[in-house]
Structure formats: C-alpha cells, structure tokens
Design an enzyme around this catalytic site. Sequence first.
Site, PDB file in Angstrom:
ATOM      1  N   LYS A  11       0.878  -1.170   0.000  1.00 43.91           N
ATOM      2  CA  LYS A  11       0.000   0.000   0.000  1.00 43.91           C
ATOM      3  C   LYS A  11       0.915   1.219   0.000  1.00 43.91           C
ATOM      4  O   LYS A  11       1.425   1.635   1.041  1.00 43.91           O
ATOM      5  CB  LYS A  11      -0.869  -0.018   1.254  1.00 43.91           C
ATOM      6  N   THR A  24       5.342   8.457  13.284  1.00 46.77           N
ATOM      7  CA  THR A  24       5.203   7.797  14.591  1.00 46.77           C
ATOM      8  C   THR A  24       3.727   7.689  14.958  1.00 46.77           C
ATOM      9  O   THR A  24       3.279   6.667  15.511  1.00 46.77           O
ATOM     10  CB  THR A  24       5.997   8.593  15.644  1.00 46.77           C
ATOM     11  N   GLU A  39       9.332   1.663  10.910  1.00 50.34           N
ATOM     12  CA  GLU A  39      10.377   2.678  10.662  1.00 50.34           C
ATOM     13  C   GLU A  39       9.677   4.019  10.730  1.00 50.34           C
ATOM     14  O   GLU A  39       8.901   4.359   9.834  1.00 50.34           O
ATOM     15  CB  GLU A  39      10.978   2.499   9.260  1.00 50.34           C
ATOM     16  N   CYS A  76      13.480  11.146   6.899  1.00 51.27           N
ATOM     17  CA  CYS A  76      13.222  10.764   8.292  1.00 51.27           C
ATOM     18  C   CYS A  76      14.450  10.985   9.166  1.00 51.27           C
ATOM     19  O   CYS A  76      14.330  11.356  10.323  1.00 51.27           O
ATOM     20  CB  CYS A  76      12.785   9.311   8.341  1.00 51.27           C
ATOM     21  N   GLU A 114       8.859  16.946  14.347  1.00 50.47           N
ATOM     22  CA  GLU A 114       9.370  16.649  13.020  1.00 50.47           C
ATOM     23  C   GLU A 114       8.696  17.607  12.039  1.00 50.47           C
ATOM     24  O   GLU A 114       7.477  17.585  11.890  1.00 50.47           O
ATOM     25  CB  GLU A 114       9.019  15.197  12.682  1.00 50.47           C
TER      26      GLU A 114
END
Length: 498
Positions: free
Chosen positions: A192, A247, A268, A302, A402
């Site tokens: 996906k 996350t 990840e 990331c 982030e």
Amino acid sequence: MTTHYTRAHWEDRLSTLVPNGRLFIDGKAEDAASGETFTRIRPMDGKPGAVLARGNAADIDRAVKSARKAFESGIWRHREPLEKKKIMLKWAELIRAHGEELALLETLDVGKPVMASLTVDVRLCADGIQFYAEMIDKLYDEIAPTGPNARALVRKVPLGVIGAITPWNYPMIIDAWKLGPAIAAGNSVVLKPAEQSSLTAIRLAELAVEAGIPTGVFNVVTGYGEETGKPLALHMDVDMIAFTGSTEVGKLIMGYAAQSNIKRVALELGGKSPLVVFEDADLDAAASAAAWGCFYNSGETCHASTRLLVHRSVQDALIEKIRAVTASDITLAHPFEPGAQIGALIEEAHMEKVLSMIAAGEKEGARRAFGAERVLSETGGFYVSPGVFVDTTNDMSLARQEIFGPVLAAIPFDTEEEALALANDTIYGLAGAVFTRDMGRAHRMSEAIHAGTVWINTYDMSNFSTPFGGFKQSGFGRDRSVHAIDKYCDYKTIWQQF
Ligand code: NAD
C-alpha cells in the site's frame, strides 16, 4: 552523462507518458471495486497529474487472497533458489532499463529533482532488489545439537503474506527495502504505497511480473491510509505489516495488529536527529554535512539532521559557513532543471504545515538566520527555501517536532555532557552525528547517542550492508543489510526421533 538531460528532454518524455494508476492484483491492472478514483496534484506546478484507483477494504481483501493463494501454492517459495535469484536479478535489471521512466514518475509524484530520482532513487531501488536476490542461494538452515537418537532441524521459513505500507518521501527506495528481503525470503506482498506517490509502486509490480515473479506474489493497492492501509493492517490473513511512516500512524498500526490477529509489525518511524559539532571540528566539513543532511530532499527525510547542536564558541562561524554552502551548492529549482539539487515539497497542505511550524517557532523566540520561506510560487508549485534558525532551545517546537521541511534549528552548548544530554533529549532515536577531531570523544559520543545510526565526521553515508532503523519512538526492526531477511522469516523446528 547529463548533457542530454535538459529540461526539454524531460518535458518531451512527459508529453508522451501515460501513467498507469490502477491497482495491481493477481498480475493484472484492476479498477477499485467501488470504481472510485482520485487525482494526484503535481507538486512541481500544482497541476492535476495522474488519476489513481481509490482502493478500499474490498480491494485489500482481493489482493490478500491473491497473495495467500500464491504463497500456499508454493509457486515462488519452493522454486529452486538459483532460479529465484535469476528472476529477481532480472527484475533489478528491468528497473535499471526503465530508469528514466521510473525517475519521471517519481518526480511527478514527489516533486524532487528528476536527476536525483534517476541517479539516487532508481539506482538504490535496483541495487536493493539485487542485494536480496544475491542472498537467495546463500541462506542456510541449522541442525541443532541433540543426542544420537534424534535429529532436529531449525528451519528459517517465510511468514506468509506481508502487508507493506510505505511513505512518500523516498517511495521507490523504501519499497525496495521491504520488497527485496520479503520476496527473497519466499513471502507474498501486498504493498500500500502512500496516496501521494503510487506510480512507481505500480510500475515496479508490472516489472516484477515481466521478470518472472509469479502473479500474486506482489500486489499493489493504491488509496488513502484510512481506507486501504487500515484494512490491510487489520486483515486477519496478513502475517506481518512492514510499515514506514509517521510515529503517529505507527502507533495505530500496533493497535490494529493487536485488535486483529496479533500479526507482527516492523516500524520505521520519524526522527529529529542531532548533528553535534565540537569546537575542534573541521567546520567546513561540518557545515557541508549539516546543510546536506538537513536540506537534501527538501528536508523530507526521516533521518534529516534537523537539530544542529553546536559549541557556543563556533556557532556564528558555522552558521555563516552553512549559509555559504547552501547558497553555492544547494540549488532549489523546478525538478526538470538540470542543476536542481532540491525541488518541491510533497503537497500544498504539507507546505502550509511547514510554514505554520516555522511561524510557530518564530513566535516562541527562534530567530531566522536565513531562508525558510515560500519561493517560486509563480510556478504554482510548493517550494520552501532551505533555512536556519538560531536562538533556539531544545524545548521549542522547532527542536521537538518533526517538520519534514528544509528547516534547521541551531542550539548552542558549552560542554560535552550538555551536548550528549541535548542529543538524547528527544522522543526519537533514528540517527545522529558527531563532528570532532578528538577520536576519544567521537567514540564516547557515538556510543552514548541513543540512535540506530551515528556518523562520525560525516552524515548520511550508508550502503546496503548496514542496517537502518531506530530506537525509541523512531520504531523497531531494521531495513537493509543481511539482517533484514530475518524480519520476514521465523524459526521452525522439525524434530525427528530415531
Ligand atoms: P504517514 O504516517 O502519514 O503515512 C505513511 C503511510 O501510512 C502512507 O501510505 C499512508 O497512506 C498510510 N496511513 C496513513 N494513515 C493510516 C492508517 N490509519 N492506517 C494504515 N495506514 C495509514 O507518513 P508520511 O507522511 O507518508 O511520511 C512521512 C513520515 O514517514 C515521517 O514521519 C517520516 O519520518 C517517516 N519516515 C520514516 C522513515 C524511516 O525509515 N524511519 C523513512 C521515511 C519516512
């Protein structure tokens, strides 16, 4: 090499390109069961791009059934290892042979410079598939120690059906990190891709079948996270979810696994990686690493080095060098321009989010040293210039959240203890770096920074031999390296008594 890769060359290729946006199930292009589609807006110019099938739970179910059938039939996992290796190597070669087309599709979706798509993303995708192809006929099982009247085989067997859910920042590379080991180990996969970046995933599946991978071993279902990713992660006949993304969604994935069949998960996730520069460091090297480490791919990385922890005595000099290297080396331009080093952000909503996080940082007291502004708006695309903030503290939002844009927060420190405490004061643990000429300090720091990868006097160097992934809320499980195969297998004991 690059002489014929002019803007006109890519415009020309684009004029004849017909992207396929349909699902890929059981070796065939399929519409979504609902018949619904959605249109991707191109980040480089804000124009409508490919039309994609809007998959839902019914499509996921079809794809999982196809994957299960292929797995149970043994058509792939029980094939001679040497044959499987040759097929996967051919797949890697087909990816290389279709490099320009794949690069163009990736750039249309993601907005990164097409030359980066070609020379980095396509290359690393093909290399990743090749790396795991080459492992197939080198995997041995074990015989456990027993008494003379028994023989115990310890077999490493594939898990079955793997659901892979991937993000939009390096679609082809991250797909290969999952497809390579999962398929080499004998599993079937339902991928996906992110709704923003599905085109290369579909093409990779078509090329897999062309290479000889049996139909059903690799399926792609496009669509939104809630409508396709969630039913995949909740599916009772999926054995594992290999997820790369935020996350926040990673936490949901763990919940879906728990609510359904206790499928395995590998995550990840995000990062807020520190790059620590001591007073004795080579400041030119540190400046270049800090700029490229944070701004490459427009900061949509990331493990981007988004927190610059710098000894107070060299902060001003270092920021000046980062400004210079950014101005001279990191050209922001339309992704078809041959000299472009960075391009557009993924979509308008993301650009607005990045700009609002910058505004929030300024409100909290961070001071803009340069950049971090919307640019090239006349193109209709979504571009933000690389920028650095100073007077930042580690508790400000610029240092904690982030941003996933080209924004660097510089935070001064006075002692090694303080630098280490700041480096580890984050919920994330994906990567980090230390710049110093004192090798004792370099090793102390690299051992003590709690992150999956720590670089010394460099940033973002890697190859397929090294595992990649995080600690803490950056997730668990590792992509890349020979160890990634283990994630997609488990041990099975066969005990025979004589
Ligand atoms: P995201 O979490 O929003 O989406 C990732 C994928 O999850 C997409 O395919 C999305 O459709 C899907 N998804 C969304 N909601 C879902 C749900 N409820 N159930 C199941 N699937 C769902 O992340 P993104 O915005 O695509 O990517 C950026 C994030 O990815 C950043 O946080 C970045 O740090 C992270 N990332 C991590 C790594 C790594 O290796 N650690 C690599 C690249 C990106």
